[in-house]
Design a protein around this motif. Structure first.
Motif, PDB file in Angstrom:
ATOM      1  N   PRO A   1       2.521   5.913   4.995  1.00  4.86           N
ATOM      2  CA  PRO A   1       1.722   6.993   5.577  1.00  4.86           C
ATOM      3  C   PRO A   1       0.425   6.464   6.179  1.00  4.86           C
ATOM      4  CG  PRO A   1       2.528   7.633   3.412  1.00  4.86           C
ATOM      5  CD  PRO A   1       2.861   6.185   3.584  1.00  4.86           C
ATOM      6  N   LEU A   2       0.024   7.057   7.308  1.00  5.42           N
ATOM      7  CA  LEU A   2      -1.187   6.659   8.016  1.00  5.42           C
ATOM      8  C   LEU A   2      -2.190   7.793   8.006  1.00  5.42           C
ATOM      9  CD1 LEU A   2      -2.784   4.768  10.023  1.00  5.42           C
ATOM     10  CD2 LEU A   2      -1.588   5.988  11.863  1.00  5.42           C
ATOM     11  N   VAL A   3      -3.433   7.464   7.662  1.00  6.33           N
ATOM     12  CA  VAL A   3      -4.566   8.368   7.816  1.00  6.33           C
ATOM     13  C   VAL A   3      -5.502   7.732   8.829  1.00  6.33           C
ATOM     14  CG1 VAL A   3      -6.572   9.419   6.708  1.00  6.33           C
ATOM     15  CG2 VAL A   3      -4.384   9.297   5.485  1.00  6.33           C
TER      16      VAL A   3
ATOM     17  N   LEU B   1       1.277  -0.908  12.436  1.00 12.30           N
ATOM     18  CA  LEU B   1       1.706  -1.498  11.167  1.00 12.30           C
ATOM     19  C   LEU B   1       2.195  -0.435  10.196  1.00 12.30           C
ATOM     20  CD1 LEU B   1      -1.188  -4.076  10.883  1.00 12.30           C
ATOM     21  CD2 LEU B   1       1.244  -4.680  10.914  1.00 12.30           C
ATOM     22  N   ALA B   2       1.516   0.700  10.133  1.00 12.71           N
ATOM     23  CA  ALA B   2       1.945   1.768   9.229  1.00 12.71           C
ATOM     24  C   ALA B   2       3.353   2.241   9.583  1.00 12.71           C
ATOM     25  CB  ALA B   2       0.948   2.928   9.290  1.00 12.71           C
TER      26      ALA B   2
ATOM     27  N   THR C   1      -0.171  11.903  -2.574  1.00 14.72           N
ATOM     28  CA  THR C   1       0.393  12.106  -3.920  1.00 14.72           C
ATOM     29  C   THR C   1       1.744  12.791  -3.893  1.00 14.72           C
ATOM     30  OG1 THR C   1      -1.828  12.154  -4.885  1.00 14.72           O
ATOM     31  CG2 THR C   1      -0.020  13.056  -6.201  1.00 14.72           C
ATOM     32  N   PRO C   2       1.922  13.898  -3.134  1.00 16.23           N
ATOM     33  CA  PRO C   2       3.268  14.503  -3.114  1.00 16.23           C
ATOM     34  C   PRO C   2       4.323  13.552  -2.569  1.00 16.23           C
ATOM     35  CG  PRO C   2       1.622  16.021  -2.234  1.00 16.23           C
ATOM     36  CD  PRO C   2       0.960  14.689  -2.381  1.00 16.23           C
ATOM     37  N   ARG C   3       3.993  12.721  -1.598  1.00 16.46           N
ATOM     38  CA  ARG C   3       4.968  11.798  -1.036  1.00 16.46           C
ATOM     39  C   ARG C   3       5.344  10.725  -2.047  1.00 16.46           C
ATOM     40  NH1 ARG C   3       3.520  10.863   5.371  1.00 16.46           N
ATOM     41  NH2 ARG C   3       3.035  13.027   5.853  1.00 16.46           N
ATOM     42  N   ARG C   4       4.349  10.259  -2.827  1.00 18.74           N
ATOM     43  CA  ARG C   4       4.661   9.245  -3.858  1.00 18.74           C
ATOM     44  C   ARG C   4       5.579   9.832  -4.903  1.00 18.74           C
ATOM     45  NH1 ARG C   4      -0.097   7.153  -6.825  1.00 18.74           N
ATOM     46  NH2 ARG C   4       1.328   5.517  -7.492  1.00 18.74           N
TER      47      ARG C   4
ATOM     48  N   PRO D   1       0.809  -1.217   0.000  1.00 15.94           N
ATOM     49  CA  PRO D   1       0.000   0.000   0.000  1.00 15.94           C
ATOM     50  C   PRO D   1       0.846   1.272   0.000  1.00 15.94           C
ATOM     51  CG  PRO D   1       0.114  -0.903   2.215  1.00 15.94           C
ATOM     52  CD  PRO D   1       0.787  -1.896   1.315  1.00 15.94           C
ATOM     53  N   ASP D   2       0.291   2.320  -0.599  1.00 21.02           N
ATOM     54  CA  ASP D   2       0.873   3.657  -0.516  1.00 21.02           C
ATOM     55  C   ASP D   2       0.354   4.415   0.695  1.00 21.02           C
ATOM     56  OD1 ASP D   2       2.315   3.638  -3.107  1.00 21.02           O
ATOM     57  OD2 ASP D   2       0.285   3.443  -3.911  1.00 21.02           O
TER      58      ASP D   2
END
Length: 404
Positions: free
Chosen positions: A111-113, A104-105, A397-400, A89-90
Protein backbone atom coordinates in the motif's frame (compact mmCIF):
# COMPACT_ATOMS: atom_id res chain seq x y z
CA UNK A 1 3.13 -2.14 11.24
CA UNK A 2 6.37 -1.52 9.37
CA UNK A 3 6.60 1.67 7.33
CA UNK A 4 9.29 2.78 4.89
CA UNK A 5 9.40 6.50 4.10
CA UNK A 6 10.87 7.85 0.84
CA UNK A 7 11.53 11.54 0.18
CA UNK A 8 13.95 13.71 -1.79
CA UNK A 9 16.87 14.96 0.36
CA UNK A 10 15.48 18.51 0.69
CA UNK A 11 15.80 19.90 4.24
CA UNK A 12 12.16 20.85 4.74
CA UNK A 13 10.94 17.54 3.32
CA UNK A 14 13.34 15.54 5.48
CA UNK A 15 12.18 17.36 8.61
CA UNK A 16 8.53 16.60 7.77
CA UNK A 17 9.26 12.92 7.17
CA UNK A 18 11.28 12.70 10.39
CA UNK A 19 8.23 14.00 12.26
CA UNK A 20 6.07 11.28 10.69
CA UNK A 21 8.67 8.62 11.50
CA UNK A 22 8.90 9.74 15.12
CA UNK A 23 5.12 9.64 15.54
CA UNK A 24 4.96 6.17 14.01
CA UNK A 25 7.70 4.99 16.37
CA UNK A 26 5.92 6.48 19.38
CA UNK A 27 2.85 4.42 18.44
CA UNK A 28 4.92 1.24 18.46
CA UNK A 29 5.32 0.91 14.70
CA UNK A 30 8.52 0.46 12.76
CA UNK A 31 9.54 3.45 10.66
CA UNK A 32 12.61 3.67 8.43
CA UNK A 33 13.52 6.50 6.06
CA UNK A 34 15.19 5.23 2.88
CA UNK A 35 17.80 7.67 1.57
CA UNK A 36 20.70 8.05 -0.79
CA UNK A 37 24.18 7.84 0.76
CA UNK A 38 25.38 10.98 2.49
CA UNK A 39 21.98 12.11 3.78
CA UNK A 40 22.00 12.83 7.52
CA UNK A 41 18.78 12.53 9.51
CA UNK A 42 17.90 14.20 12.79
CA UNK A 43 16.24 13.03 15.98
CA UNK A 44 17.41 9.42 16.03
CA UNK A 45 15.14 8.29 13.19
CA UNK A 46 15.91 4.86 11.72
CA UNK A 47 17.58 5.07 8.31
CA UNK A 48 18.33 2.67 5.47
CA UNK A 49 20.79 3.79 2.81
CA UNK A 50 21.02 2.83 -0.83
CA UNK A 51 24.35 1.35 -1.97
CA UNK A 52 26.92 3.43 -3.81
CA UNK A 53 28.40 6.89 -3.54
CA UNK A 54 26.64 10.05 -2.35
CA UNK A 55 24.76 12.01 -5.00
CA UNK A 56 25.99 15.34 -6.27
CA UNK A 57 24.75 18.47 -4.46
CA UNK A 58 21.28 19.71 -5.39
CA UNK A 59 21.55 22.20 -8.29
CA UNK A 60 19.81 25.57 -8.14
CA UNK A 61 18.76 25.96 -11.77
CA UNK A 62 15.34 24.51 -12.59
CA UNK A 63 16.24 22.40 -15.62
CA UNK A 64 19.34 21.02 -13.92
CA UNK A 65 17.18 20.26 -10.88
CA UNK A 66 14.72 18.31 -13.04
CA UNK A 67 17.55 16.26 -14.55
CA UNK A 68 18.99 15.59 -11.08
CA UNK A 69 15.55 14.50 -9.87
CA UNK A 70 15.23 12.08 -12.78
CA UNK A 71 18.63 10.58 -11.92
CA UNK A 72 17.54 10.23 -8.29
CA UNK A 73 14.33 8.44 -9.31
CA UNK A 74 16.27 6.10 -11.60
CA UNK A 75 18.73 5.27 -8.84
CA UNK A 76 15.94 4.63 -6.35
CA UNK A 77 14.12 2.29 -8.74
CA UNK A 78 17.36 0.48 -9.63
CA UNK A 79 18.71 -0.03 -6.12
CA UNK A 80 15.81 0.10 -3.66
CA UNK A 81 13.94 -3.12 -4.40
CA UNK A 82 16.45 -5.34 -2.61
CA UNK A 83 16.53 -2.98 0.39
CA UNK A 84 12.74 -2.85 0.56
CA UNK A 85 12.38 -6.62 0.38
CA UNK A 86 14.70 -6.90 3.37
CA UNK A 87 12.75 -4.26 5.29
CA UNK A 88 9.43 -5.94 4.31
CA UNK A 89 7.21 -2.87 4.76
CA UNK A 90 3.46 -2.99 5.30
CA UNK A 91 3.15 0.50 3.83
CA UNK A 92 5.30 2.96 1.87
CA UNK A 93 5.00 6.66 2.63
CA UNK A 94 6.13 8.43 -0.52
CA UNK A 95 6.84 12.10 -1.03
CA UNK A 96 4.76 13.33 -3.95
CA UNK A 97 7.92 14.75 -5.51
CA UNK A 98 9.60 11.32 -5.67
CA UNK A 99 7.74 9.10 -8.16
CA UNK A 100 9.97 6.12 -7.35
CA UNK A 101 7.93 5.63 -4.17
CA UNK A 102 4.76 5.00 -6.16
CA UNK A 103 6.51 2.79 -8.72
CA UNK A 104 8.16 0.69 -6.02
CA UNK A 105 4.96 0.33 -4.00
CA UNK A 106 3.09 -0.96 -7.04
CA UNK A 107 5.92 -3.25 -8.07
CA UNK A 108 6.08 -4.81 -4.60
CA UNK A 109 2.32 -4.86 -4.02
CA UNK A 110 2.61 -2.66 -0.92
CA UNK A 111 0.00 0.00 0.00
CA UNK A 112 1.10 3.55 -0.84
CA UNK A 113 0.37 6.71 1.12
CA UNK A 114 1.37 9.91 -0.67
CA UNK A 115 2.80 12.77 1.38
CA UNK A 116 2.44 16.35 0.13
CA UNK A 117 5.12 18.37 1.89
CA UNK A 118 4.44 21.14 -0.65
CA UNK A 119 1.25 22.07 -2.53
CA UNK A 120 -0.54 18.78 -3.40
CA UNK A 121 0.06 17.51 -6.92
CA UNK A 122 -3.20 15.52 -7.03
CA UNK A 123 -5.15 16.45 -10.18
CA UNK A 124 -8.33 18.39 -9.49
CA UNK A 125 -10.62 20.21 -11.96
CA UNK A 126 -10.00 23.95 -11.84
CA UNK A 127 -6.82 23.79 -9.75
CA UNK A 128 -3.62 24.69 -11.65
CA UNK A 129 -0.37 22.85 -11.10
CA UNK A 130 1.49 24.07 -7.98
CA UNK A 131 4.19 25.96 -9.89
CA UNK A 132 1.52 28.17 -11.48
CA UNK A 133 0.18 31.16 -9.57
CA UNK A 134 -3.19 31.05 -11.31
CA UNK A 135 -6.54 31.21 -9.49
CA UNK A 136 -8.95 28.35 -8.93
CA UNK A 137 -11.21 28.45 -12.00
CA UNK A 138 -13.65 25.72 -13.09
CA UNK A 139 -14.96 27.65 -16.10
CA UNK A 140 -14.22 26.36 -19.59
CA UNK A 141 -11.61 29.09 -19.98
CA UNK A 142 -9.93 28.16 -16.70
CA UNK A 143 -9.85 24.47 -17.60
CA UNK A 144 -8.30 25.26 -21.00
CA UNK A 145 -5.66 27.43 -19.37
CA UNK A 146 -4.79 24.72 -16.85
CA UNK A 147 -4.56 22.14 -19.64
CA UNK A 148 -2.08 24.40 -21.42
CA UNK A 149 -0.02 24.71 -18.27
CA UNK A 150 0.02 20.93 -17.91
CA UNK A 151 1.29 20.52 -21.48
CA UNK A 152 4.17 22.90 -20.71
CA UNK A 153 4.90 21.03 -17.49
CA UNK A 154 4.94 17.72 -19.32
CA UNK A 155 7.57 19.08 -21.69
CA UNK A 156 9.73 20.40 -18.84
CA UNK A 157 9.45 17.11 -16.95
CA UNK A 158 10.43 14.96 -19.96
CA UNK A 159 13.63 13.62 -18.28
CA UNK A 160 11.66 12.39 -15.28
CA UNK A 161 8.77 11.05 -17.40
CA UNK A 162 11.21 8.95 -19.44
CA UNK A 163 12.50 7.33 -16.28
CA UNK A 164 8.96 6.70 -15.02
CA UNK A 165 7.85 5.07 -18.30
CA UNK A 166 10.97 2.93 -18.48
CA UNK A 167 10.55 1.44 -15.01
CA UNK A 168 6.77 1.11 -15.31
CA UNK A 169 7.36 -0.89 -18.49
CA UNK A 170 10.12 -3.00 -16.95
CA UNK A 171 7.85 -3.92 -14.04
CA UNK A 172 4.66 -4.32 -16.13
CA UNK A 173 2.80 -1.69 -14.12
CA UNK A 174 0.56 -0.52 -16.95
CA UNK A 175 0.05 2.95 -18.36
CA UNK A 176 2.12 5.05 -15.93
CA UNK A 177 3.65 8.01 -17.73
CA UNK A 178 4.23 10.95 -15.38
CA UNK A 179 4.58 11.98 -11.76
CA UNK A 180 0.84 12.34 -11.14
CA UNK A 181 0.32 8.71 -12.21
CA UNK A 182 2.61 7.62 -9.36
CA UNK A 183 0.52 9.15 -6.56
CA UNK A 184 -1.62 7.17 -4.13
CA UNK A 185 -5.23 6.69 -5.12
CA UNK A 186 -6.18 5.97 -1.50
CA UNK A 187 -4.64 8.58 0.79
CA UNK A 188 -2.64 11.79 0.57
CA UNK A 189 -1.33 13.44 3.74
CA UNK A 190 -1.00 17.18 3.15
CA UNK A 191 0.72 19.80 5.28
CA UNK A 192 -1.77 22.40 4.03
CA UNK A 193 -3.63 24.19 6.80
CA UNK A 194 -7.38 23.60 6.52
CA UNK A 195 -8.92 26.45 4.55
CA UNK A 196 -5.65 27.55 2.95
CA UNK A 197 -5.71 25.42 -0.19
CA UNK A 198 -8.08 25.88 -3.11
CA UNK A 199 -11.34 23.90 -2.77
CA UNK A 200 -11.06 20.28 -3.85
CA UNK A 201 -14.69 19.09 -4.06
CA UNK A 202 -14.45 16.59 -6.91
CA UNK A 203 -11.45 14.28 -6.60
CA UNK A 204 -9.82 15.53 -3.42
CA UNK A 205 -11.69 13.41 -0.88
CA UNK A 206 -8.62 11.29 -0.23
CA UNK A 207 -6.51 14.35 0.68
CA UNK A 208 -6.24 15.12 4.39
CA UNK A 209 -5.24 18.72 5.20
CA UNK A 210 -3.40 18.36 8.50
CA UNK A 211 -1.16 21.39 8.86
CA UNK A 212 2.59 21.04 9.51
CA UNK A 213 3.72 17.62 10.68
CA UNK A 214 6.37 19.24 12.86
CA UNK A 215 4.54 20.70 15.84
CA UNK A 216 5.35 21.38 19.47
CA UNK A 217 9.08 22.03 19.18
CA UNK A 218 10.62 23.91 22.06
CA UNK A 219 10.57 27.60 21.19
CA UNK A 220 13.93 29.36 21.01
CA UNK A 221 14.40 32.81 22.46
CA UNK A 222 14.42 35.94 20.33
CA UNK A 223 18.08 36.92 19.67
CA UNK A 224 19.35 39.08 22.50
CA UNK A 225 21.59 41.11 20.17
CA UNK A 226 18.61 42.25 18.07
CA UNK A 227 16.75 45.00 19.89
CA UNK A 228 13.96 46.52 17.77
CA UNK A 229 12.98 50.11 18.45
CA UNK A 230 9.55 50.28 20.13
CA UNK A 231 6.83 51.98 18.12
CA UNK A 232 8.24 51.09 14.69
CA UNK A 233 7.14 48.02 12.71
CA UNK A 234 9.52 45.09 12.57
CA UNK A 235 9.69 43.18 9.28
CA UNK A 236 11.31 39.79 8.85
CA UNK A 237 12.59 38.99 5.34
CA UNK A 238 13.68 35.54 4.23
CA UNK A 239 13.88 33.70 0.90
CA UNK A 240 14.23 30.28 2.51
CA UNK A 241 17.05 27.76 2.64
CA UNK A 242 17.51 27.38 -1.14
CA UNK A 243 17.05 30.96 -2.42
CA UNK A 244 18.95 32.95 0.19
CA UNK A 245 21.75 33.57 -2.31
CA UNK A 246 19.66 36.25 -4.10
CA UNK A 247 21.54 39.19 -2.60
CA UNK A 248 20.11 41.72 -5.06
CA UNK A 249 16.51 40.90 -4.22
CA UNK A 250 17.23 40.84 -0.48
CA UNK A 251 18.81 44.29 -0.80
CA UNK A 252 15.75 45.68 -2.60
CA UNK A 253 13.48 44.20 0.04
CA UNK A 254 15.54 45.70 2.86
CA UNK A 255 15.65 49.14 1.23
CA UNK A 256 11.91 49.04 0.52
CA UNK A 257 11.08 48.15 4.12
CA UNK A 258 13.19 51.01 5.44
CA UNK A 259 11.55 53.41 2.98
CA UNK A 260 8.20 52.27 4.39
CA UNK A 261 9.37 53.35 7.85
CA UNK A 262 10.00 49.86 9.20
CA UNK A 263 12.90 48.04 10.80
CA UNK A 264 14.00 44.97 8.89
CA UNK A 265 15.74 41.75 9.84
CA UNK A 266 17.09 39.68 6.93
CA UNK A 267 18.01 35.99 7.11
CA UNK A 268 19.93 34.44 4.21
CA UNK A 269 20.27 30.83 5.45
CA UNK A 270 24.04 30.87 5.12
CA UNK A 271 23.87 31.42 1.35
CA UNK A 272 25.83 34.71 1.30
CA UNK A 273 29.43 35.59 2.02
CA UNK A 274 30.15 38.02 4.85
CA UNK A 275 30.86 40.73 2.29
CA UNK A 276 27.55 40.16 0.49
CA UNK A 277 25.66 40.17 3.78
CA UNK A 278 27.24 43.46 4.87
CA UNK A 279 26.10 45.09 1.63
CA UNK A 280 22.41 44.49 2.38
CA UNK A 281 20.88 47.73 3.78
CA UNK A 282 18.94 46.07 6.58
CA UNK A 283 18.98 46.87 10.28
CA UNK A 284 20.12 43.30 10.98
CA UNK A 285 21.42 40.59 8.65
CA UNK A 286 21.90 37.06 9.94
CA UNK A 287 22.68 33.70 8.38
CA UNK A 288 20.12 32.01 10.61
CA UNK A 289 17.62 33.10 13.24
CA UNK A 290 15.17 31.23 15.50
CA UNK A 291 12.36 31.73 13.00
CA UNK A 292 9.44 30.90 15.28
CA UNK A 293 10.55 33.47 17.86
CA UNK A 294 11.11 36.09 15.16
CA UNK A 295 7.72 35.51 13.55
CA UNK A 296 6.00 35.91 16.91
CA UNK A 297 7.72 39.29 17.38
CA UNK A 298 7.42 40.65 13.81
CA UNK A 299 4.65 42.75 12.24
CA UNK A 300 5.11 41.41 8.70
CA UNK A 301 7.04 38.68 6.91
CA UNK A 302 8.39 39.24 3.41
CA UNK A 303 8.74 35.72 2.09
CA UNK A 304 9.50 33.64 -0.99
CA UNK A 305 6.19 31.87 -0.28
CA UNK A 306 7.65 28.52 0.67
CA UNK A 307 4.86 26.46 2.20
CA UNK A 308 6.65 25.88 5.51
CA UNK A 309 7.27 29.59 6.07
CA UNK A 310 3.71 30.46 5.02
CA UNK A 311 2.25 27.95 7.47
CA UNK A 312 4.52 29.19 10.26
CA UNK A 313 3.30 32.73 9.60
CA UNK A 314 -0.35 31.62 9.71
CA UNK A 315 0.33 29.74 12.93
CA UNK A 316 1.80 32.96 14.39
CA UNK A 317 -1.02 35.15 13.04
CA UNK A 318 1.48 37.12 10.96
CA UNK A 319 0.55 38.69 7.60
CA UNK A 320 2.82 38.19 4.61
CA UNK A 321 4.11 39.86 1.48
CA UNK A 322 4.82 37.01 -0.93
CA UNK A 323 7.49 37.19 -3.64
CA UNK A 324 7.34 33.69 -5.17
CA UNK A 325 10.47 32.51 -6.97
CA UNK A 326 10.33 28.85 -8.03
CA UNK A 327 8.88 25.37 -7.41
CA UNK A 328 5.42 25.55 -5.79
CA UNK A 329 5.97 29.07 -4.47
CA UNK A 330 3.74 30.73 -7.12
CA UNK A 331 0.93 28.42 -6.01
CA UNK A 332 1.53 29.20 -2.33
CA UNK A 333 1.68 32.93 -3.09
CA UNK A 334 -1.65 32.75 -4.90
CA UNK A 335 -3.20 31.04 -1.88
CA UNK A 336 -1.78 33.68 0.49
CA UNK A 337 -3.49 36.38 -1.57
CA UNK A 338 -6.71 34.36 -1.93
CA UNK A 339 -7.15 33.74 1.80
CA UNK A 340 -6.51 37.43 2.59
CA UNK A 341 -3.52 36.89 4.89
CA UNK A 342 -1.21 38.93 2.69
CA UNK A 343 -0.34 40.30 -0.73
CA UNK A 344 1.57 38.73 -3.61
CA UNK A 345 3.88 40.51 -6.05
CA UNK A 346 4.59 39.12 -9.49
CA UNK A 347 8.20 38.89 -10.80
CA UNK A 348 7.78 42.14 -12.79
CA UNK A 349 6.60 43.99 -9.66
CA UNK A 350 9.76 43.69 -7.58
CA UNK A 351 11.33 47.10 -7.87
CA UNK A 352 12.06 48.90 -4.62
CA UNK A 353 9.17 51.37 -4.97
CA UNK A 354 6.62 48.63 -5.67
CA UNK A 355 7.79 46.52 -2.74
CA UNK A 356 7.71 49.56 -0.43
CA UNK A 357 4.12 50.35 -1.49
CA UNK A 358 3.03 46.76 -0.87
CA UNK A 359 4.73 46.72 2.54
CA UNK A 360 2.87 49.89 3.48
CA UNK A 361 -0.44 48.44 2.32
CA UNK A 362 -0.13 45.29 4.41
CA UNK A 363 1.12 47.15 7.49
CA UNK A 364 -1.63 49.75 7.37
CA UNK A 365 -4.61 47.52 6.61
CA UNK A 366 -5.59 45.49 9.70
CA UNK A 367 -7.61 43.10 7.55
CA UNK A 368 -4.49 41.18 6.57
CA UNK A 369 -3.47 40.58 10.18
CA UNK A 370 -7.06 39.69 11.08
CA UNK A 371 -7.13 36.96 8.44
CA UNK A 372 -3.76 35.61 9.57
CA UNK A 373 -4.97 35.60 13.18
CA UNK A 374 -8.05 33.66 12.10
CA UNK A 375 -5.75 30.84 11.00
CA UNK A 376 -3.71 31.16 14.21
CA UNK A 377 -6.86 30.73 16.28
CA UNK A 378 -7.60 27.46 14.49
CA UNK A 379 -4.01 26.18 14.51
CA UNK A 380 -4.54 24.16 17.68
CA UNK A 381 -7.03 21.98 15.76
CA UNK A 382 -4.57 21.11 12.98
CA UNK A 383 -3.95 17.38 13.15
CA UNK A 384 -0.27 17.29 12.20
CA UNK A 385 1.70 14.06 12.41
CA UNK A 386 -0.63 12.51 15.00
CA UNK A 387 -3.66 12.65 12.70
CA UNK A 388 -1.47 11.51 9.80
CA UNK A 389 -0.60 8.32 11.66
CA UNK A 390 -4.26 7.84 12.62
CA UNK A 391 -5.11 7.84 8.91
CA UNK A 392 -2.23 5.50 8.03
CA UNK A 393 -3.36 3.03 10.70
CA UNK A 394 -6.96 3.19 9.45
CA UNK A 395 -5.81 2.42 5.91
CA UNK A 396 -3.23 -0.27 6.60
CA UNK A 397 -4.54 -2.22 9.62
CA UNK A 398 -7.62 -3.70 7.90
CA UNK A 399 -5.49 -4.78 4.94
CA UNK A 400 -2.94 -6.48 7.22
CA UNK A 401 -5.70 -8.37 9.04
CA UNK A 402 -7.23 -9.43 5.71
CA UNK A 403 -3.94 -11.08 4.67
CA UNK A 404 -3.48 -13.00 7.94
Amino acid sequence: MRAVLITPPLPSHLRAFEALARELTCRGHGATILTEPGVALQGGVAQATLPGLPARPQPRRLLAEIVAGARRTDRMCRDAQAVLRELSPDVILGDQMEPASGLLARALGVPLVSVACAVPMDPEPGIPLPFLGWPHDITAEGLRRNAGGERVADLLMTPQSRVIRRWAGAWNLGDIRRLQDCLSRDLTLSQMAPGFDYPRPADGGHILQLGPFRRGQAAEAFPADIQPEPGRPLIYASLGTLQGHRAGLLSRIALACRRAGAQVLVSHAGCLTDEQARAIPADWVRAFVPQQAVLERADLCVTHAGLNTALECLNAGLPMLALPLTHDQPGVGARIARCGAGLRLQPWQRGTARIAAAVGTVLNDPGYRDRARHFAAEARTWGGAASAVDAIEALVTPRRHATV
